[in-house]
Enzyme design. Structure first.
Site, PDB file in Angstrom:
ATOM      1  N   ASP A 193       0.862  -1.173   0.000  1.00 12.42           N
ATOM      2  CA  ASP A 193       0.000   0.000   0.000  1.00 12.42           C
ATOM      3  C   ASP A 193       0.901   1.226   0.000  1.00 12.42           C
ATOM      4  OD1 ASP A 193      -2.405   1.321   0.225  1.00 12.42           O
ATOM      5  OD2 ASP A 193      -2.512   1.161   2.407  1.00 12.42           O
ATOM      6  N   HIS A 194       0.499   2.271  -0.623  1.00 11.64           N
ATOM      7  CA  HIS A 194       1.242   3.536  -0.661  1.00 11.64           C
ATOM      8  C   HIS A 194       2.756   3.293  -0.684  1.00 11.64           C
ATOM      9  CE1 HIS A 194      -2.297   5.437   1.766  1.00 11.64           C
ATOM     10  NE2 HIS A 194      -2.685   4.880   0.636  1.00 11.64           N
TER      11      HIS A 194
HETATM   12  C1  DNO Z   1      -6.167   4.682   0.348  1.00  8.13           C
HETATM   13  C2  DNO Z   1      -6.908   3.423   0.481  1.00  8.13           C
HETATM   14  C3  DNO Z   1      -8.363   3.619   0.834  1.00  8.13           C
HETATM   15  C4  DNO Z   1      -9.121   2.310   0.697  1.00  8.13           C
HETATM   16  C5  DNO Z   1     -10.584   2.451   0.959  1.00  8.13           C
HETATM   17  C6  DNO Z   1     -11.243   1.102   1.004  1.00  8.13           C
HETATM   18  O1  DNO Z   1      -5.109   4.667  -0.175  1.00  8.13           O
HETATM   19  O2  DNO Z   1      -6.295   2.569   1.361  1.00  8.13           O
HETATM   20  O3  DNO Z   1      -8.905   4.558  -0.010  1.00  8.13           O
HETATM   21  O4  DNO Z   1      -9.003   1.831  -0.592  1.00  8.13           O
HETATM   22  O5  DNO Z   1     -10.814   3.121   2.134  1.00  8.13           O
HETATM   23  O6  DNO Z   1     -12.604   1.256   0.908  1.00  8.13           O
END
Ligand code: DNO
Length: 393
Positions: A348-349
């Site tokens: 993530d990120h």
């Molecule tokens: C941001 C994400 C969130 C995630 C939503 C899931 O980078 O982690 O936007 O996708 O909250 O519904």
């Protein structure tokens, strides 16, 4: 765990062909072109599924099937919207998709104040400055009573900011908090909105009178309504923690800590009522022990987001390297690999690096930074699998 990657569809500059080359196995995506609340039909789902299959991968997780605000605040149209949601789940079930990530954060999905905060090595990261966020709340939104939600130190920092705030900085905060971070997810406030602050304040007003208990009741109502279709197809619904995991803008937030997650799991004690274990979101709350939460909720975790944050003085935080910060990814991979080696995981990120800024990307999702992070996590996974097969852990 299964190596998945968040792909934003045909318009994503990171193509399926690129993902195949870096060893991605499963795709995490959404029907981004369908308006929030409208039904996802089988043909549309199958088209995307086939496109992914042509590249030797599969559509592993839906992120997200968005929950309409009316469902969250129990508006007059909520039952119709829940029925539409059930139809979308039915169609996903028919297509064989078994994991659906969603969130229950009112209005604002995730919050940051800076999308390209410079790191000493020339890369940049996502950053949350509590004082800037408080400034946005108190002096830009001008929310009644907002000051009461902040501690004395934050209010002092807001006063310092006030003396040097420029119009350009105000504009940047508005763009970051309510347009750029949200645009690709909710699209509630468009880039060309004449008065984005007014539109946003209108959305906040929808939640007047909805407190944490009210929001919990509405989540339970929603989950109870969708569990039968989830049971029919074996669809694991996995709620995403609030990011950051704290109350903001006077809105209730109900997925912030152990007690919140515990409440949700027990309120609807069905195995398909599950969790997206977002290590990054949880780690940005000083109250959360991320590894302890993973161990406690591994049974109900259907999907894992791996990243980490570093908490700074005065309540600020920055996103850290995937090998540093408050979330110990080595210990998390040990917990989840042992639990279920097929559990979908995505990094993530990640930092913006090596020309990422010259390729269009959604905030938080640059290509090179995520590719580096995936490599790091793959290394951890390979080591942990060896530890497991040799009986070391
Ligand atoms: C941001 C994400 C969130 C995630 C939503 C899931 O980078 O982690 O936007 O996708 O909250 O519904």
């Amino acid at each position: 765990m299964e190596k998945t990657w968040r792909w934003f569809g045909q318009s994503d500059k990171v193509s399926l062909d690129m993902l195949r080359q870096i060893g991605v196995e499963g795709i995490v995506t959404s029907l981004h072109h369908i308006k929030n609340g409208d039904v996802w039909n089988v043909e549309e789902i199958r088209t995307v599924q086939q496109r992914i299959a042509e590249y030797g991968m599969h559509w592993s997780v839906v992120e997200s099937l968005p929950v309409s605000e009316q469902i969250k605040y129990a508006g007059p149209d909520r039952d119709r919207l829940i029925d539409q949601y059930i139809t979308s789940l039915e169609n996903l079930g028919k297509a064989g998709i078994r994991t659906v990530c969603y969130n229950f954060m009112p209005v604002l999905d995730w919050a940051r104040t800076d999308l390209e905060f410079p790191n000493p090595n020339g890369t940049s990261c996502l950053y949350f400055n509590k004082a800037e966020f408080a400034y946005f709340d108190i002096h830009i939104l001008k929310r009644a009573g907002a000051e009461k939600d902040f501690d004395a130190r934050t209010l002092e920092r807001v006063e310092e900011l006030k003396s040097k705030m420029t119009q350009e900085h105000v504009q940047r905060l508005v763009n970051t908090i309510i347009i750029k971070t949200q645009g690709f997810l909710t699209g509630y406030v468009s880039e060309d909105a004449a008065d984005p602050v007014r539109v946003f304040n209108g959305l906040l007003a929808l939640f007047e009178g909805v407190d944490r208990n009210g929001l919990r009741t509405n989540l339970k109502y929603f989950l109870e309504a969708i569990m039968p279709v989830c049971g029919k197809y074996g669809i694991g619904m996995c709620i995403h923690p609030d990011d950051p995991p704290m109350q903001m803008l006077g809105l209730p937030r109900i997925v912030t800590c152990d007690e919140d997650i515990d409440w949700i799991m027990k309120a609807v004690p069905d195995n398909n009522n599950g969790l997206t274990f977002c290590a990054g979101s949880l780690s940005s709350g000083a109250h959360n022990d991320v590894s302890a939460l993973a161990a406690k909720y591994a049974d109900r975790t259907k999907f894992v987001h791996l990243r980490s944050t570093e908490i700074l003085p005065d309540g600020d935080f920055r996103e850290a390297s995937h090998l540093a910060g408050r979330a110990d990814l080595v210990s998390l991979v040990r917990i989840f690999e042992k639990k279920d080696p097929t559990l979908p995981m995505r990094v993530d990120h990640a930092p913006v690096m090596l020309g990422d800024d010259r390729i269009a990307y959604n905030p938080g999702y640059p290509f090179h930074g995520r590719m580096l992070a995936l490599g790091q996590v793959e290394g951890i996974m390979a080591t942990v699998r060896r530890e497991i097969s040799e009986g070391i852990i």
